[in-house]
Enzyme design. Structure first.
Site, PDB file in Angstrom:
ATOM      1  N   LYS B  77       0.603  -1.202   0.086  1.00 13.74           N
ATOM      2  CA  LYS B  77       0.627  -0.224  -0.147  1.00 13.74           C
ATOM      3  C   LYS B  77       0.907   1.163  -0.062  1.00 13.74           C
ATOM      4  O   LYS B  77       1.600   1.078   0.714  1.00 13.74           O
ATOM      5  CB  LYS B  77      -1.199   0.098   0.870  1.00 13.74           C
ATOM      6  CG  LYS B  77      -1.927   1.288   1.805  1.00 13.74           C
ATOM      7  CD  LYS B  77      -2.817   0.897   2.203  1.00 13.74           C
ATOM      8  CE  LYS B  77      -4.187   2.316   2.762  1.00 13.74           C
ATOM      9  NZ  LYS B  77      -4.803   1.910   3.338  1.00 13.74           N
ATOM     10  N   SER B 152      -9.882   2.098   2.951  1.00 14.22           N
ATOM     11  CA  SER B 152      -8.579   2.766   2.142  1.00 14.22           C
ATOM     12  C   SER B 152      -7.669   1.812   1.282  1.00 14.22           C
ATOM     13  O   SER B 152      -7.335   2.553   0.014  1.00 14.22           O
ATOM     14  CB  SER B 152      -8.835   3.708   2.854  1.00 14.22           C
ATOM     15  OG  SER B 152      -7.590   2.854   4.061  1.00 14.22           O
ATOM     16  N   SER B 176     -10.140  -0.257   7.109  1.00  9.77           N
ATOM     17  CA  SER B 176      -9.408  -0.279   5.563  1.00  9.77           C
ATOM     18  C   SER B 176      -8.933  -1.792   5.191  1.00  9.77           C
ATOM     19  O   SER B 176      -8.315  -1.215   3.904  1.00  9.77           O
ATOM     20  CB  SER B 176      -8.249   0.653   5.642  1.00  9.77           C
ATOM     21  OG  SER B 176      -9.393   1.832   5.661  1.00  9.77           O
TER      22      SER B 176
END
Lengths: 100, 487
Positions: B77, B152, B176
């Site tokens: 990420k 997210s 997330s």
């Protein structure tokens, strides 16, 4: 609780953000809705309840007092938008138009 | 490489037996990414050169037979800093940020000889539940490209679900990791707060953030968590507790396990198809010898408002550092230093980030602090106490991960409050610092449904054992999206 545009503008100042007139209107409406949502917390009786600000199990975390080499200055400046002679360069603190 | 037909163990076997080299595996992975990115757009950057260099080093030294991650390409990420590899947190304010150090999790993965293949898309600064708040691109759900991948960590989830990589890392502040895992039909784990070092994770809400793994199988997930866990002197909130081998005893079954189902997690607002899948999961666990009882978490309904005050307050403080001085975007045409701060921030942050900075600043400001921040921190205590009461009598909590399956792109983004309510089932876990997992438990109209398992602090092993038992008994994890045309 409604929130006024003036209040939102004041908070924006604290947060170092600037909004256009249209943006300020939009944000005031959205902030009002979010504040309404979070205000349901006033239904909860929290008399005498302690606050929780972290959930770590660590109590005191100590480290050895030992000198270690710091990060190289050149490397630290790698992402600085502007620098000169090993220092970060920024515009004048006082408005440049007021200098004359 | 067909990542739908392989897991970490089988890939490791292929590498050790030299049926494939790390270089070939990396090349094949890069080719798959190139092809499937046209549909999912999961990556913000792919480090072809760096990945091939790392792979060549693994091949030269020989694949480490004792290290299952050796030579395996992973997605990371983009809020986890990677030395020399651009890290943006999907924000314009960090568009050209080139980190000078590695996050602790990256150091650990590098030591394990895993290969960082690229950085995945996300909501800007991890604020959002659909990855639509990225400043750079729109990621699509692996199962249906008109749906969001969740967020997210939407890019990390879509990359694994579409078979671009076998595993990836995300971060979870209010759901997330678990919510995008649920939306994409894969396994996602948020570890106990403090289990994994946050050093090098671009901070959103420091009392809630944790890094965790996305995989297609429960065992792979435990394997990857093994590699990234542990105390770190550079993160004083990381726990000094010994890290057990999460894979050890994973096949021990759930006979005699006491499972609690909070009635609030199957209340109104949770869609019928989701409830049906969870009820089916309950019967599976009962059949396997667990006892399942209904319990109550009476304060869980306040999780969303508590979270938005606390997370936004911490964010408003954490994001003060983005001021255009030391790194990141600096505005042009400025008259003075104050102008640099205000214009750089106003140009660099997107709307959702600004909304949260504003809510946080408001909650912490004089006159509102007691009614907002302090009140939220008190209700957080009540939420923690609810969980403590349940874990005094039960080993595990079970419920859905999300109230619905993946929603359409553009559907919720206009209304922040509706978007925030999507996180109602995942948020309380972060507030209490507990470990949580989402794993596939059904499908509705072609979209995956996630089952959430929540364990007591530092009891990830129970969660993995239950997840593994469910996975072995069911077929949900064997389904894959048709994205690669492979089935």
């Amino acid at each position: 609780m409604a929130i006024s545009e003036d209040k939102v503008a004041h908070v924006a100042g604290l947060a170092k953000l600037a909004f256009s007139k249209e943006e300020l209107q939009k944000f005031t409406g959205q902030m009002g809705e979010i504040i309404n949502m979070v205000q349901q917390l006033s239904d909860v009786d929290t008399t005498g309840v302690e606050v929780t600000t972290h959930v770590t199990d660590a109590v005191d975390t100590m480290r050895e007092d030992k000198a270690v080499k710091g990060t190289d200055r050149e490397l630290l400046l790698k992402n600085a938008p502007d620098h000169q002679d090993g220092f970060i360069k920024v515009p004048a603190i006082i408005d440049e138009s007021e200098e004359a | 490489m067909n990542y739908f037909a392989n897991d970490l163990t089988s890939l490791h076997d292929l590498l050790v037996k030299k049926e494939i080299s790390a270089t070939d595996l990396t090349k094949e992975t890069l080719a798959t990414i190139k092809e499937r990115e046209q549909k999912v757009d999961a990556f913000l950057s792919v480090d072809e050169e760096g990945a091939l260099k790392q792979a060549a080093e693994v091949d030269e030294a020989g694949v480490d037979a004792t290290n299952v991650l050796s030579g395996i390409p992973l997605g990371i990420k983009d809020n986890i800093v990677t030395k020399g590899l651009k890290t943006t947190a999907a924000s314009k304010i960090l568009e050209n940020f080139d980190p000078i150090y590695d996050a602790t999790v990256i150091e650990k993965l590098k030591a394990a000889k895993a290969i960082t293949i690229g950085k995945t898309n996300m909501d800007e600064f991890a604020m959002g539940g659909s990855t639509e708040n990225s400043a750079f691109k729109l990621t699509k759900n692996a199962w249906d490209q008109t749906k969001v991948p969740g967020g997210s960590s939407g890019g990390s989830a879509a990359a694994v679900a579409s078979g671009e990589v076998v595993a990836s890392l995300g971060s979870d502040t209010g759901g997330s990791i678990r919510q995008p895992a649920s939306f994409n039909g894969i396994v996602g784990v948020k570890p106990t707060y403090g289990r994994v070092s946050r050093y090098g994770l671009i901070a959103f809400a420091s009392s809630l953030d944790q890094i965790g793994p996305f995989t297609r199988s429960v065992r792979d997930n435990a394997t990857l968590l093994n590699a990234i866990s542990g105390a770190d002197p550079r993160d004083f909130t990381s726990s000094k507790r010994e890290v057990p081998d999460f894979t050890q005893g994973i096949d021990g079954g759930v006979k005699g396990m006491r499972i609690a189902v909070p009635k609030e997690y199957l209340g109104e607002g949770v869609a019928a198809d989701i409830k049906k899948a969870v009820k089916n999961a309950i019967t599976v666990f009962e059949k396997l010898g667990a006892t399942v009882d209904e319990v109550s978490l009476p304060h869980s309904k306040y999780g969303v408002p508590v979270y938005y005050i606390i997370a936004s307050s911490e964010a408003s403080s954490n994001l003060q550092r983005f001021d255009g001085i030391r790194y990141g975007h600096r505005a042009q045409n400025v008259k003075n230093l104050e102008d640099v701060y205000v214009k750089s921030r106003s140009e660099g942050f997107g709307d959702e980030v600004k909304r949260r900075i504003m809510l946080g600043t408001f909650s912490l400001s004089a006159g509102t602090y007691d009614a907002f921040f302090k009140k939220a921190a008190q209700v957080r205590t009540l939420i923690c106490q609810d969980f403590a009461r349940v874990f005094a009598e039960y080993d595990l909590i079970l419920g859905p991960t999300t109230p619905t399956t993946a929603f359409g792109i553009g559907e919720d983004i206009k209304d922040p409050v509706t978007m925030y309510m999507n996180d109602i089932l995942t948020i309380p876990v972060n507030l209490a610092g507990l470990p949580g997992m989402s794993l596939p438990a059904g499908y509705s109209k072609g979209l995956p449904i996630g089952l959430q398992l929540i364990a007591n602090q530092f009891d990830e092993k129970t969660m993995y054992r239950a997840g593994y038992a469910f996975e072995q008994e069911t077929e949900f994890h064997k389904q894959a999206p048709t994205i690669g045309g492979q089935n």
